[in-house]
Write a protein that holds these residues in place. Structure first.
Motif, PDB file in Angstrom:
ATOM      1  N   LEU A 146      51.702 137.450 103.220  1.00  0.00           N
ATOM      2  CA  LEU A 146      52.049 137.220 101.814  1.00  0.00           C
ATOM      3  C   LEU A 146      53.086 136.113 101.657  1.00  0.00           C
ATOM      4  CD1 LEU A 146      52.142 140.905 100.518  1.00  0.00           C
ATOM      5  CD2 LEU A 146      50.351 139.191 100.141  1.00  0.00           C
ATOM      6  N   ASP A 147      54.020 136.040 102.604  1.00  0.00           N
ATOM      7  CA  ASP A 147      55.054 135.008 102.542  1.00  0.00           C
ATOM      8  C   ASP A 147      54.496 133.608 102.791  1.00  0.00           C
ATOM      9  OD1 ASP A 147      57.000 136.865 101.965  1.00  0.00           O
ATOM     10  OD2 ASP A 147      57.793 136.959 104.020  1.00  0.00           O
ATOM     11  N   SER A 148      53.407 133.516 103.556  1.00  0.00           N
ATOM     12  CA  SER A 148      52.887 132.196 103.912  1.00  0.00           C
ATOM     13  C   SER A 148      51.638 131.790 103.133  1.00  0.00           C
ATOM     14  CB  SER A 148      52.586 132.151 105.414  1.00  0.00           C
ATOM     15  OG  SER A 148      51.555 133.067 105.725  1.00  0.00           O
ATOM     16  N   ALA A 149      51.069 132.710 102.376  1.00  0.00           N
ATOM     17  CA  ALA A 149      49.821 132.412 101.670  1.00  0.00           C
ATOM     18  C   ALA A 149      50.082 131.790 100.302  1.00  0.00           C
ATOM     19  CB  ALA A 149      49.008 133.690 101.502  1.00  0.00           C
ATOM     20  N   ALA A 150      49.323 130.768  99.986  1.00  0.00           N
ATOM     21  CA  ALA A 150      49.405 130.183  98.651  1.00  0.00           C
ATOM     22  C   ALA A 150      48.781 131.137  97.631  1.00  0.00           C
ATOM     23  CB  ALA A 150      48.693 128.830  98.624  1.00  0.00           C
ATOM     24  N   ILE A 151      47.750 131.843  98.056  1.00  0.00           N
ATOM     25  CA  ILE A 151      47.079 132.840  97.228  1.00  0.00           C
ATOM     26  C   ILE A 151      47.071 134.138  98.025  1.00  0.00           C
ATOM     27  CG2 ILE A 151      44.912 133.518  96.134  1.00  0.00           C
ATOM     28  CD1 ILE A 151      44.267 130.509  95.889  1.00  0.00           C
ATOM     29  N   ALA A 152      47.575 135.200  97.428  1.00  0.00           N
ATOM     30  CA  ALA A 152      47.631 136.493  98.126  1.00  0.00           C
ATOM     31  C   ALA A 152      46.226 137.012  98.396  1.00  0.00           C
ATOM     32  CB  ALA A 152      48.405 137.502  97.291  1.00  0.00           C
ATOM     33  N   PRO A 153      45.987 137.523  99.579  1.00  0.00           N
ATOM     34  CA  PRO A 153      44.668 138.092  99.887  1.00  0.00           C
ATOM     35  C   PRO A 153      44.365 139.278  98.972  1.00  0.00           C
ATOM     36  CG  PRO A 153      46.018 137.897 101.872  1.00  0.00           C
ATOM     37  CD  PRO A 153      46.907 137.613 100.705  1.00  0.00           C
ATOM     38  N   MET A 154      43.117 139.418  98.614  1.00  0.00           N
ATOM     39  CA  MET A 154      42.685 140.531  97.770  1.00  0.00           C
ATOM     40  C   MET A 154      42.136 141.684  98.601  1.00  0.00           C
ATOM     41  SD  MET A 154      43.572 139.479  94.857  1.00  0.00           S
ATOM     42  CE  MET A 154      42.955 140.830  93.932  1.00  0.00           C
ATOM     43  N   VAL A 155      41.715 141.381  99.840  1.00  0.00           N
ATOM     44  CA  VAL A 155      41.114 142.386 100.717  1.00  0.00           C
ATOM     45  C   VAL A 155      41.747 142.254 102.097  1.00  0.00           C
ATOM     46  CG1 VAL A 155      38.969 143.185 101.797  1.00  0.00           C
ATOM     47  CG2 VAL A 155      38.907 142.276  99.468  1.00  0.00           C
ATOM     48  N   ASN A 156      42.033 143.387 102.706  1.00  0.00           N
ATOM     49  CA  ASN A 156      42.486 143.391 104.090  1.00  0.00           C
ATOM     50  C   ASN A 156      41.449 144.148 104.907  1.00  0.00           C
ATOM     51  OD1 ASN A 156      43.879 143.148 106.450  1.00  0.00           O
ATOM     52  ND2 ASN A 156      45.615 144.421 105.846  1.00  0.00           N
ATOM     53  N   GLN A 157      40.804 143.441 105.802  1.00  0.00           N
ATOM     54  CA  GLN A 157      39.792 144.050 106.668  1.00  0.00           C
ATOM     55  C   GLN A 157      40.415 144.277 108.037  1.00  0.00           C
ATOM     56  OE1 GLN A 157      36.700 141.619 108.524  1.00  0.00           O
ATOM     57  NE2 GLN A 157      35.181 143.032 107.707  1.00  0.00           N
ATOM     58  N   PHE A 158      40.369 145.535 108.486  1.00  0.00           N
ATOM     59  CA  PHE A 158      40.881 145.859 109.806  1.00  0.00           C
ATOM     60  C   PHE A 158      40.100 147.027 110.366  1.00  0.00           C
ATOM     61  CE2 PHE A 158      43.565 147.787 106.582  1.00  0.00           C
ATOM     62  CZ  PHE A 158      43.573 149.130 106.932  1.00  0.00           C
ATOM     63  N   GLU A 159      40.177 147.184 111.683  1.00  0.00           N
ATOM     64  CA  GLU A 159      39.441 148.255 112.344  1.00  0.00           C
ATOM     65  C   GLU A 159      39.889 149.606 111.801  1.00  0.00           C
ATOM     66  OE1 GLU A 159      38.387 149.997 116.784  1.00  0.00           O
ATOM     67  OE2 GLU A 159      39.551 148.144 116.628  1.00  0.00           O
ATOM     68  N   ALA A 160      38.941 150.336 111.280  1.00  0.00           N
ATOM     69  CA  ALA A 160      39.231 151.669 110.746  1.00  0.00           C
ATOM     70  C   ALA A 160      37.986 152.529 110.873  1.00  0.00           C
ATOM     71  CB  ALA A 160      39.667 151.584 109.288  1.00  0.00           C
ATOM     72  N   HIS A 161      38.155 153.658 111.499  1.00  0.00           N
ATOM     73  CA  HIS A 161      37.089 154.650 111.684  1.00  0.00           C
ATOM     74  C   HIS A 161      37.782 155.963 112.001  1.00  0.00           C
ATOM     75  CE1 HIS A 161      37.753 153.643 115.948  1.00  0.00           C
ATOM     76  NE2 HIS A 161      37.576 152.379 115.590  1.00  0.00           N
ATOM     77  N   PRO A 162      37.056 157.067 112.085  1.00  0.00           N
ATOM     78  CA  PRO A 162      37.736 158.359 112.274  1.00  0.00           C
ATOM     79  C   PRO A 162      38.713 158.420 113.444  1.00  0.00           C
ATOM     80  CG  PRO A 162      35.509 158.761 111.582  1.00  0.00           C
ATOM     81  CD  PRO A 162      35.631 157.262 111.816  1.00  0.00           C
ATOM     82  N   SER A 163      38.436 157.750 114.534  1.00  0.00           N
ATOM     83  CA  SER A 163      39.342 157.839 115.672  1.00  0.00           C
ATOM     84  C   SER A 163      40.460 156.790 115.645  1.00  0.00           C
ATOM     85  CB  SER A 163      38.578 157.777 117.000  1.00  0.00           C
ATOM     86  OG  SER A 163      37.826 156.594 117.091  1.00  0.00           O
TER      87      SER A 163
END
Length: 141
Positions: free
Chosen positions: A17-34
């Motif tokens: 957020l500090d380095s982006a000219a436009i704040a990201p709208m989506v954050n994609q990261f590894e996520a699953h039950p485990s």
């Protein structure tokens, strides 16, 4: 190969957020039950980002879990549908990868599956910190 790793921190989000000219709208990261990364998810949402689950069924490892299989049998659904419905119930974006039309159709049916509170809690309890993909913090695969 599955491995444990630390979840990214809210500091990582702040750095973006500090380095982006436009704040990201989506954050994609590894996520699953485990590997649920609840703290990172909460920080992402607090920053105004939607959350997209990368590798939402954990490369198939999570759909082979006996708890997921039992819930699937109780709902007359596939284990993949159960995991996808779990994500959707938690307001995550999921785009499961498949090259097979029948699996794509099956995955889409997960949007109609409603899991109860007990089912969701049982899947939540599968958190083990096991990563199925490369760790973005260390870049180790």
């Amino acid at each position: 190969m599955p491995r444990r790793s630390a979840s990214p921190t809210s500091c990582a989000i702040e750095a973006v957020l500090d380095s982006a000219a436009i704040a990201p709208m989506v954050n994609q990261f590894e996520a699953h039950p485990s590997l649920q990364q609840r703290g990172y998810e909460a920080a992402s949402r607090k920053a105004g980002m939607a959350v997209e689950a990368y590798s939402p069924i954990g490369h198939g490892a999570d759909i082979a879990n006996p708890v997921v299989e039992e819930i699937a049998a109780a709902h007359n659904a596939s284990p993949a549908q159960v995991v996808l419905a779990w994500h959707l119930a938690q307001d995550r974006i999921v785009i499961p990868k498949s090259r097979h039309l029948e699996r794509m159709q099956e995955n889409f049916e997960a949007t109609k599956l409603e899991l109860g509170t007990e089912d969701l809690s049982r899947i939540d309890a599968l958190e083990s910190g096991i990563r199925q993909n490369a760790d973005p913090e260390t870049k180790n695969s």
